[in-house]
Design an enzyme around this catalytic site. Structure first.
Site, mmCIF file in Angstrom:
data_model
loop_
_atom_site.group_PDB
_atom_site.id
_atom_site.type_symbol
_atom_site.label_atom_id
_atom_site.label_comp_id
_atom_site.label_asym_id
_atom_site.label_seq_id
_atom_site.Cartn_x
_atom_site.Cartn_y
_atom_site.Cartn_z
ATOM 1 N N LYS A 74 0.847 -1.193 0.000
ATOM 2 C CA LYS A 74 0.000 0.000 0.000
ATOM 3 C C LYS A 74 0.887 1.248 0.000
ATOM 4 O O LYS A 74 1.879 1.309 0.725
ATOM 5 C CB LYS A 74 -0.907 -0.036 1.224
ATOM 6 C CG LYS A 74 -1.965 1.056 1.296
ATOM 7 C CD LYS A 74 -2.852 0.831 2.525
ATOM 8 C CE LYS A 74 -3.944 1.859 2.665
ATOM 9 N NZ LYS A 74 -4.801 1.590 3.849
ATOM 10 N N SER A 148 -9.565 1.407 2.989
ATOM 11 C CA SER A 148 -8.755 2.240 2.118
ATOM 12 C C SER A 148 -7.700 1.441 1.350
ATOM 13 O O SER A 148 -7.106 1.941 0.382
ATOM 14 C CB SER A 148 -8.048 3.337 2.937
ATOM 15 O OG SER A 148 -7.156 2.776 3.891
ATOM 16 N N SER A 172 -9.859 -0.773 7.148
ATOM 17 C CA SER A 172 -9.273 -0.699 5.813
ATOM 18 C C SER A 172 -8.606 -1.985 5.348
ATOM 19 O O SER A 172 -8.354 -2.154 4.160
ATOM 20 C CB SER A 172 -8.248 0.437 5.759
ATOM 21 O OG SER A 172 -8.870 1.686 5.937
#
Length: 594
Positions: A74, A148, A172
């Site tokens: 990420k 997310s 997330s």
């Protein structure tokens, strides 16, 4: 070259075992086949960056657990020499040092394939709040991917990497797992170092893991995790949690459920409940109101100010931020320090209520998400629709719980659904052990790859944080001293036998009849039970063992060596030998029949 989309870690390791030239060609072919316009990626490795990593791989032992295994990260987590954006182009930096977890994974031989898209500053559960584009669901492009950690979940679900890193503050690392039919492991806060991660809410952030199987997610976590003395919020494990749940676990479920009118999600949950009951789990409703109240604190109160603090000077440049993210984060400017302290006191009170409520249970089980939304619907109510998704996730880190998002029976409309198990801090292994059983029971295809679940998939290896103890008499299940194990979170593993060279005696003095086990040149196999006791509780357990008994090393019939009860030979002179019965229960039964 074989197709690589959908390889598990184990399958990548099998390819790597054929040598570096084969692996290098395979990885280059794999990288070239990945669409560089795919919005799930922010940065993909160049062929040169891949070669640099392969060159480093030459210096590492091929026996390393992740040697040659590709993974994604990420883009709020640092990789040396790669830009880190947190999906905010105006805030891009290029770090010279890997995040601690990345460094540990690289040291184990893993290869970075790329950095992935996310809701800007990890603020969102939808995967649409990014200037790099929305990430769509891997099963139906009309739906959201969840966020997310949208990109990390998407590339993993489609088999582009063997595992990926996300972060999880409000869900997330779990919502995208549920929406994409993959495993999302949300570790205990502080197990995986957050050094080198752009924070969202530093007090409540965790790095999370996505994988196609539970065992692989947990395996990666054990490699990436560990105490980091340079990270202020890193923690040492308590080593008091159970190694696994009961064979027939008792799970709490919410007494009130909200699916926001989504009948497909509600039906998927009902199918998951039926599957849990089929597995032998007992489900009991629990008052969910403290969980709901705590969940509301994360965005509807002063806790949002932690996000404001995290982005620093960017709060003064709204034109450079996603408008929805800015709208959420700017709310933190409205609260005072007094408000923040009051919010912390309320968090502590609600967390204590939650932890006390969960004590009788192995874990809490919830739908990972109460619903899912179409991409086209998000612009009309971006904050309201996002908040629905956090109904079963937002409280988790505020209450210091560990969590594991698992694939579950699909919705009737063909979209994935998921369940999440939540337990106290450091119960990560117990969650994973049940998750392995659950995944094997359902045998759903892996992610969106259509690859079948490998029935040969291994479970978890023995835990280094637990001691395996063989008990032979009064500590057996149902016997008078068994509570000395169960009250210390020890769990039953199996019934088995010792090697053939043991003799069994009955010590009849005292209020409780006790066995004495003696290694000998002659004898027979004696029935024992194996229990895993947390390392930190083992000393307490041993301290309660009276003379002439003690703990030593026992050899089992299959050659394994475990800790177990032994007896001083000098004390067996007047004891009754009962070796011929083959076990303590058999002898007790014979006495009752006389």
């Amino acid at each position: 070259m074989p197709a690589t989309f959908g390889y598990t870690i184990q399958e990548w390791r099998e390819q790597a075992s054929q040598g570096l030239p084969h692996l290098a060609q395979l990885l280059h072919t794999h990288l070239a086949a990945i669409d560089r316009q795919d919005t799930a990626w922010i940065t993909l490795a160049t062929p040169q960056q891949l070669d640099e990593q392969l060159s480093t791989l030459q210096t590492l032992s091929p026996s390393l657990p992740l040697w040659g295994v590709p993974f994604a990260i990420k883009d709020n987590i640092d990789v040396a020499g790669w830009p880190t954006s947190a999906a905010c182009p105006a805030a891009i930096v290029t770090p010279t040092q890997d995040a601690e977890v990345v460094a540990r994974l690289k040291a184990a031989g893993a290869i970075v394939i790329g950095k992935t898209n996310l809701d800007q500053y990890a603020t969102g559960l939808v995967g649409t709040r990014s200037p790099y584009g929305a990430v769509c669901n891997s099963f139906d492009s009309a739906y959201i991917s969840g966020g997310s950690s949208s990109g990390s979940a998407s590339v993993l679900a489609r088999g582009l990497v063997a595992f990926s890193l996300g972060t999880d503050t409000a869900g997330s690392g779990r919502i995208p797992a549920g929406f994409n039919n993959i495993v999302g492991l949300k570790p205990t806060k502080g197990w995986l170092s957050a050094r080198g991660v752009i924070p969202a809410c530093r007090l409540n952030d965790t790095i999370s893991l996505f994988a196609l199987t539970v065992a692989e997610a947990y395996h990666v976590a054990t490699i990436a995790g560990g105490y980091d003395e340079q990270e202020a919020y890193s923690r040492q494990p308590l080593q008091k949690a159970p190694a696994q749940f009961r064979t027939q676990p008792i799970f709490a479920i919410p007494d009130t459920l909200n699916f926001f009118g989504d009948s497909h999600a509600e039906r998927a949950w009902q199918k998951a409940v039926e599957a849990l009951q089929l597995s032998g789990a007992q489900l009991e409703p629990i008052d969910f109101s403290p969980f709901q109240q705590l969940a509301e604190q994360l965005y509807a109160g002063p806790w949002v100010a932690e996000r404001t603090a995290a982005i620093g000077e960017m709060i003064d440049q709204p034109e450079k931020m996603d408008p929805v993210v800015y709208q959420v984060i700017r709310q933190g400017l409205h609260y005072s320090a007094v408000d923040a302290y009051r919010a912390e006191y309320l968090r502590a009170e609600l967390s204590r209520q939650i932890q006390q409520a969960l004590l009788p249970f192995d874990a809490l089980v919830v739908p990972t998400s109460p619903t899912i939304h179409r991409l086209a619907a998000m612009p009309d109510d971006p904050i309201g629709l996002n908040s629905q998704l956090g109904f079963y996730t937002n409280f988790t880190n505020l209450a210091d719980l560990s969590a594991l998002a698992l694939p579950a029976p699909f919705r009737d409309d063909g979209l994935p659904a998921g369940i999440t198990l939540l337990a106290g801090a450091w119960h990560d292994r117990a969650l994973a052990e049940f998750g392995c059983r659950w995944q094997k029971q359902l045998a759903l295809p892996l992610g969106a790859t259509s690859q079948p679940y490998p029935h040969s998939a291994a479970g978890l290896p023995p835990s280094p944080d637990h001691v395996r103890v063989a008990v032979v008499g009064a500590h057996l299940t149902g016997m008078p001293l068994n509570y000395q194990l169960t009250t210390r979170n020890a769990v039953f593993i199996e019934e088995t036998q010792t090697a053939e060279n043991y003799r069994l005696f009955a010590l009849l003095n005292g209020p409780i009849k006790k066995p004495g086990l003696l290694r000998s040149d002659s004898g027979k196999a004696i029935i024992v039970e194996l229990w895993d006791i947390p390392l930190a509780r083992f000393g307490e357990f041993v301290a309660e063992i009276p003379a002439p008994l003690g703990i030593g090393s026992l050899t089992l019939r299959d050659g394994r060596i475990v800790k177990g009860f032994i007896c001083e030979p000098a004390e067996l002179t007047d004891a009754l030998e009962i070796t011929a019965f083959g076990g303590w229960r058999h002898w007790l039964t014979a006495q009752e029949e006389k």
